[in-house]
Design a protein around this motif. Sequence first.
Motif, PDB file in Angstrom:
ATOM      1  N   VAL A  67      19.665 -63.627 -37.724  1.00 21.61           N
ATOM      2  CA  VAL A  67      19.332 -63.389 -36.306  1.00 21.61           C
ATOM      3  C   VAL A  67      20.601 -63.316 -35.471  1.00 21.61           C
ATOM      4  CG1 VAL A  67      18.219 -64.375 -34.266  1.00 21.61           C
ATOM      5  CG2 VAL A  67      17.037 -64.405 -36.470  1.00 21.61           C
ATOM      6  N   GLY A  68      21.548 -64.232 -35.720  1.00 21.83           N
ATOM      7  CA  GLY A  68      22.796 -64.227 -34.968  1.00 21.83           C
ATOM      8  C   GLY A  68      23.589 -62.943 -35.175  1.00 21.83           C
ATOM      9  N   ALA A  69      23.695 -62.509 -36.426  1.00 22.35           N
ATOM     10  CA  ALA A  69      24.438 -61.282 -36.721  1.00 22.35           C
ATOM     11  C   ALA A  69      23.743 -60.066 -36.137  1.00 22.35           C
ATOM     12  CB  ALA A  69      24.586 -61.117 -38.237  1.00 22.35           C
ATOM     13  N   TRP A  70      22.408 -60.055 -36.173  1.00 19.34           N
ATOM     14  CA  TRP A  70      21.663 -58.907 -35.634  1.00 19.34           C
ATOM     15  C   TRP A  70      21.890 -58.782 -34.122  1.00 19.34           C
ATOM     16  CZ3 TRP A  70      17.606 -58.432 -32.086  1.00 19.34           C
ATOM     17  CH2 TRP A  70      17.031 -57.155 -32.021  1.00 19.34           C
ATOM     18  N   PHE A  71      21.799 -59.901 -33.407  1.00 22.96           N
ATOM     19  CA  PHE A  71      22.017 -59.856 -31.952  1.00 22.96           C
ATOM     20  C   PHE A  71      23.442 -59.434 -31.621  1.00 22.96           C
ATOM     21  CE2 PHE A  71      18.126 -62.446 -31.250  1.00 22.96           C
ATOM     22  CZ  PHE A  71      17.576 -61.696 -30.218  1.00 22.96           C
ATOM     23  N   ARG A  72      24.423 -59.953 -32.344  1.00 24.77           N
ATOM     24  CA  ARG A  72      25.811 -59.585 -32.075  1.00 24.77           C
ATOM     25  C   ARG A  72      26.060 -58.107 -32.356  1.00 24.77           C
ATOM     26  NH1 ARG A  72      26.723 -64.345 -34.864  1.00 24.77           N
ATOM     27  NH2 ARG A  72      27.585 -63.210 -36.667  1.00 24.77           N
ATOM     28  N   SER A  73      25.339 -57.569 -33.344  1.00 28.65           N
ATOM     29  CA  SER A  73      25.527 -56.158 -33.699  1.00 28.65           C
ATOM     30  C   SER A  73      25.018 -55.208 -32.621  1.00 28.65           C
ATOM     31  CB  SER A  73      24.817 -55.844 -35.026  1.00 28.65           C
ATOM     32  OG  SER A  73      23.413 -55.801 -34.868  1.00 28.65           O
ATOM     33  N   LEU A  74      24.185 -55.709 -31.709  1.00 24.03           N
ATOM     34  CA  LEU A  74      23.650 -54.849 -30.654  1.00 24.03           C
ATOM     35  C   LEU A  74      24.745 -54.371 -29.704  1.00 24.03           C
ATOM     36  CD1 LEU A  74      20.340 -56.738 -29.746  1.00 24.03           C
ATOM     37  CD2 LEU A  74      20.600 -54.710 -31.184  1.00 24.03           C
ATOM     38  N   TRP A  75      25.806 -55.203 -29.543  1.00 22.37           N
ATOM     39  CA  TRP A  75      26.893 -54.783 -28.647  1.00 22.37           C
ATOM     40  C   TRP A  75      28.266 -54.732 -29.335  1.00 22.37           C
ATOM     41  CZ3 TRP A  75      24.267 -59.490 -27.829  1.00 22.37           C
ATOM     42  CH2 TRP A  75      24.977 -60.628 -28.171  1.00 22.37           C
ATOM     43  N   ASP A  76      28.333 -55.206 -30.558  1.00 19.99           N
ATOM     44  CA  ASP A  76      29.607 -55.183 -31.277  1.00 19.99           C
ATOM     45  C   ASP A  76      29.498 -54.250 -32.482  1.00 19.99           C
ATOM     46  OD1 ASP A  76      31.983 -55.615 -32.584  1.00 19.99           O
ATOM     47  OD2 ASP A  76      31.928 -57.809 -32.403  1.00 19.99           O
ATOM     48  N   ARG A  77      30.024 -53.047 -32.361  1.00 19.95           N
ATOM     49  CA  ARG A  77      29.924 -52.053 -33.420  1.00 19.95           C
ATOM     50  C   ARG A  77      30.615 -52.492 -34.706  1.00 19.95           C
ATOM     51  NH1 ARG A  77      28.509 -46.842 -31.824  1.00 19.95           N
ATOM     52  NH2 ARG A  77      28.191 -46.587 -29.574  1.00 19.95           N
ATOM     53  N   ARG A  78      31.596 -53.358 -34.591  1.00 15.85           N
ATOM     54  CA  ARG A  78      32.382 -53.746 -35.764  1.00 15.85           C
ATOM     55  C   ARG A  78      31.564 -54.493 -36.805  1.00 15.85           C
ATOM     56  NH1 ARG A  78      36.987 -57.009 -32.760  1.00 15.85           N
ATOM     57  NH2 ARG A  78      35.061 -57.720 -31.731  1.00 15.85           N
ATOM     58  N   ILE A  79      30.491 -55.152 -36.398  1.00 13.51           N
ATOM     59  CA  ILE A  79      29.721 -55.923 -37.379  1.00 13.51           C
ATOM     60  C   ILE A  79      28.385 -55.270 -37.738  1.00 13.51           C
ATOM     61  CG2 ILE A  79      30.764 -58.092 -36.603  1.00 13.51           C
ATOM     62  CD1 ILE A  79      28.119 -58.738 -35.227  1.00 13.51           C
ATOM     63  N   ARG A  80      28.191 -54.023 -37.315  1.00 19.46           N
ATOM     64  CA  ARG A  80      26.920 -53.363 -37.627  1.00 19.46           C
ATOM     65  C   ARG A  80      26.741 -53.082 -39.110  1.00 19.46           C
ATOM     66  NH1 ARG A  80      26.179 -49.343 -32.344  1.00 19.46           N
ATOM     67  NH2 ARG A  80      26.019 -51.092 -30.853  1.00 19.46           N
ATOM     68  N   ASP A  82      27.683 -55.314 -41.319  1.00 17.81           N
ATOM     69  CA  ASP A  82      27.589 -56.635 -41.942  1.00 17.81           C
ATOM     70  C   ASP A  82      26.228 -56.794 -42.610  1.00 17.81           C
ATOM     71  OD1 ASP A  82      28.648 -59.585 -42.011  1.00 17.81           O
ATOM     72  OD2 ASP A  82      26.578 -59.720 -41.297  1.00 17.81           O
ATOM     73  N   HIS A  83      26.216 -57.429 -43.785  1.00 19.22           N
ATOM     74  CA  HIS A  83      24.971 -57.571 -44.549  1.00 19.22           C
ATOM     75  C   HIS A  83      23.886 -58.285 -43.750  1.00 19.22           C
ATOM     76  CE1 HIS A  83      22.110 -58.473 -47.704  1.00 19.22           C
ATOM     77  NE2 HIS A  83      22.300 -59.768 -47.523  1.00 19.22           N
ATOM     78  N   ASP A  84      24.233 -59.364 -43.059  1.00 24.46           N
ATOM     79  CA  ASP A  84      23.226 -60.114 -42.304  1.00 24.46           C
ATOM     80  C   ASP A  84      22.663 -59.293 -41.148  1.00 24.46           C
ATOM     81  OD1 ASP A  84      23.296 -62.452 -43.853  1.00 24.46           O
ATOM     82  OD2 ASP A  84      25.095 -63.151 -42.819  1.00 24.46           O
ATOM     83  N   ALA A  85      23.526 -58.531 -40.456  1.00 25.47           N
ATOM     84  CA  ALA A  85      23.036 -57.674 -39.376  1.00 25.47           C
ATOM     85  C   ALA A  85      22.100 -56.608 -39.937  1.00 25.47           C
ATOM     86  CB  ALA A  85      24.209 -57.011 -38.656  1.00 25.47           C
ATOM     87  N   THR A  86      22.468 -56.039 -41.071  1.00 29.08           N
ATOM     88  CA  THR A  86      21.617 -55.037 -41.717  1.00 29.08           C
ATOM     89  C   THR A  86      20.280 -55.645 -42.123  1.00 29.08           C
ATOM     90  OG1 THR A  86      23.558 -53.873 -42.576  1.00 29.08           O
ATOM     91  CG2 THR A  86      21.447 -53.410 -43.643  1.00 29.08           C
ATOM     92  N   MET A  87      20.305 -56.869 -42.649  1.00 29.81           N
ATOM     93  CA  MET A  87      19.068 -57.541 -43.028  1.00 29.81           C
ATOM     94  C   MET A  87      18.135 -57.704 -41.831  1.00 29.81           C
ATOM     95  SD  MET A  87      18.364 -58.399 -46.162  1.00 29.81           S
ATOM     96  CE  MET A  87      17.307 -59.835 -45.949  1.00 29.81           C
TER      97      MET A  87
END
Length: 290
Positions: A67-80, A82-87
């Motif tokens: 959840v943390g990685a997904w929310f951060r990926s909404l405004w931070d392209r660098r972690i989009r 990331d496996h957790d954001a993708t999950m």
Amino acid sequence: MSWFESFVLGLVQGLTEFLPVSSSAHLRLTAAFAHWQDPGAAFTAITQIGTEAAVLIYFRKDIARIVGAWFRSLWDRRIRGDHDATMGWLVIVGSIPIGVLGLALKDAIEGPFRDLRLIATTLVVMGVVLGIADRLAARDETGGRHRAAAQRKDLTRLDTRDGLIFGMCQAMALIPGVSRSGATISGGLLIGYTREAAARYSFLLAVPAVLASGLFELKDAGKGHPAWPQTAFATVIAFVVGYAVIAWFMRFISSKSFMPFVIYRILLGLLLFALVGAGVLAPHAGELAG
């Protein structure tokens, strides 16, 4: 519904939600065998909030990270990437089929789908499917753990296509007797995932769908079908028992076959066919009128 009934049904929900045997079928069958009134789809959906709370606690570190990685990926392209954001995105994608079909088939889920003959059929058919998927996984493992690890996929290889396949499998569980975990784990094994990966994603994928369904049904909890105090009690029982079952099941699948569940499903389905055919149980035994 009496307090004893709510205790027994909550116990059944907790015991069967995460095993590939179908909790909705077992709630329906428990009521039919005991000559109680069918607790109904709303009761099932609400008590599943308890078992999903167990998932949230058991997998709290995974869920918080995703959840943390997904929310951060909404405004931070660098972690989009990331496996957790993708999950996070894949859990959303995989939840679409059951959300759409759940709303479209709501009347059928609360009525015709609870026919004991249909439940018997799905118990047997999905038992066979689980058995085939389990044998394929076992075949890959015959070459040893290193070969199995190379051949079978873990969740780092999950993509949109596979996420949708998992989601479609989960949607099949709208029919009592299919089993949410049984369908998604079978689907995962058939498309090449390890037992642990298929089970873990199955549990994570269920969280948004089950919580949404349960919260949607809460609006009817005070109208007598189901009775709110007894339903709340059953939900607490389901949470406590469900947590223990998750812990046991995740250890079990690391080294054991699903064949005991396959045999159980098929035997239960055949027994149900026999009881309905002999007139011991009516196909709609205990169902709510209207």
